[in-house]
Design a protein around this motif. Sequence first.
Motif, PDB file in Angstrom:
ATOM      1  N   ASP A 188       0.053   2.276  -9.083  1.00  0.00           N
ATOM      2  CA  ASP A 188      -0.634   2.464  -7.800  1.00  0.00           C
ATOM      3  C   ASP A 188      -1.740   1.425  -7.634  1.00  0.00           C
ATOM      4  O   ASP A 188      -1.855   0.773  -6.591  1.00  0.00           O
ATOM      5  CB  ASP A 188      -1.203   3.886  -7.733  1.00  0.00           C
ATOM      6  N   GLN A 241      -0.662   5.897 -12.233  1.00  0.00           N
ATOM      7  CA  GLN A 241      -1.674   5.349 -11.336  1.00  0.00           C
ATOM      8  C   GLN A 241      -1.971   3.872 -11.617  1.00  0.00           C
ATOM      9  O   GLN A 241      -2.499   3.175 -10.754  1.00  0.00           O
ATOM     10  CB  GLN A 241      -2.949   6.183 -11.397  1.00  0.00           C
ATOM     11  N   ASN A 290      -1.883  -1.517  -4.770  1.00  0.00           N
ATOM     12  CA  ASN A 290      -2.998  -1.499  -3.818  1.00  0.00           C
ATOM     13  C   ASN A 290      -3.892  -2.732  -3.968  1.00  0.00           C
ATOM     14  O   ASN A 290      -4.451  -3.212  -2.981  1.00  0.00           O
ATOM     15  CB  ASN A 290      -3.814  -0.212  -3.953  1.00  0.00           C
ATOM     16  N   GLY A 312       2.090   1.907  -3.439  1.00  0.00           N
ATOM     17  CA  GLY A 312       0.979   2.471  -4.206  1.00  0.00           C
ATOM     18  C   GLY A 312       0.750   3.939  -3.883  1.00  0.00           C
ATOM     19  O   GLY A 312       0.537   4.759  -4.782  1.00  0.00           O
ATOM     20  N   ALA A 313       0.817   4.279  -2.610  1.00  0.00           N
ATOM     21  CA  ALA A 313       0.606   5.671  -2.197  1.00  0.00           C
ATOM     22  C   ALA A 313       1.694   6.586  -2.757  1.00  0.00           C
ATOM     23  O   ALA A 313       1.413   7.716  -3.184  1.00  0.00           O
ATOM     24  CB  ALA A 313       0.560   5.769  -0.671  1.00  0.00           C
ATOM     25  N   SER A 320       0.825  -1.208   0.000  1.00  0.00           N
ATOM     26  CA  SER A 320       0.000   0.000   0.000  1.00  0.00           C
ATOM     27  C   SER A 320       0.862   1.262   0.000  1.00  0.00           C
ATOM     28  O   SER A 320       0.529   2.250  -0.650  1.00  0.00           O
ATOM     29  CB  SER A 320      -0.923  -0.020   1.220  1.00  0.00           C
ATOM     30  N   SER A 334       2.121  10.701  -9.269  1.00  0.00           N
ATOM     31  CA  SER A 334       1.258  10.960 -10.423  1.00  0.00           C
ATOM     32  C   SER A 334       0.702  12.379 -10.414  1.00  0.00           C
ATOM     33  O   SER A 334       0.399  12.924 -11.470  1.00  0.00           O
ATOM     34  CB  SER A 334       0.115   9.944 -10.485  1.00  0.00           C
ATOM     35  N   LEU A 362       3.377   6.093  -5.525  1.00  0.00           N
ATOM     36  CA  LEU A 362       3.090   6.253  -6.955  1.00  0.00           C
ATOM     37  C   LEU A 362       1.935   7.229  -7.187  1.00  0.00           C
ATOM     38  O   LEU A 362       1.984   8.047  -8.108  1.00  0.00           O
ATOM     39  CB  LEU A 362       2.775   4.899  -7.589  1.00  0.00           C
ATOM     40  N   LEU A 363       0.911   7.140  -6.354  1.00  0.00           N
ATOM     41  CA  LEU A 363      -0.220   8.067  -6.478  1.00  0.00           C
ATOM     42  C   LEU A 363       0.253   9.508  -6.279  1.00  0.00           C
ATOM     43  O   LEU A 363      -0.122  10.405  -7.041  1.00  0.00           O
ATOM     44  CB  LEU A 363      -1.311   7.717  -5.471  1.00  0.00           C
ATOM     45  N   CYS A 364       1.102   9.718  -5.269  1.00  0.00           N
ATOM     46  CA  CYS A 364       1.647  11.066  -5.046  1.00  0.00           C
ATOM     47  C   CYS A 364       2.467  11.534  -6.238  1.00  0.00           C
ATOM     48  O   CYS A 364       2.343  12.690  -6.671  1.00  0.00           O
ATOM     49  CB  CYS A 364       2.499  11.088  -3.780  1.00  0.00           C
TER      50      CYS A 364
END
Length: 129
Positions: free
Chosen positions: A36, A33, A40, A13-14, A10, A20, A16-18
């Motif tokens: 991400d 994403q 996740n 993933g977080a 997780s 993005s 990668l989300l940031c």
Amino acid sequence: MQTLVANGFSLVGAVLLCLSTFCKEKENVLSIQIGDIIFNSISDCIVGSYSAMSTNLICLIRNVLVVKNKCNKLVKAILLASIVIVGIAVNTKGLVGFIPIVASLEYTVGTFKCKTAQGLRYTLILNSL
């Protein structure tokens, strides 16, 4: 130990989300994403959150199709319906299991409506509330 491993996935993933959110193009945001979503989904599987995992996997398909410009009205309708139907079918968490379904629906609609990376950032902020 299981929770620790899930949290590790997780976390990736977080991150990668940031990352993005710094992209200038919508396609780049969605491409990052994808990673991400994969991390996740693995985390969700480890902790047994199958409604979150299933909606994430549908969103993975959504991102790939949007990046490749393969989303027409029929595909959009199928994706939205799939999120609801599959999410409800595999929900093992009761009312809490509906949270990823609603969040995925919101972000999916935003993904289809927003034409810019900035629009996706606004949608992501709304999704985080």
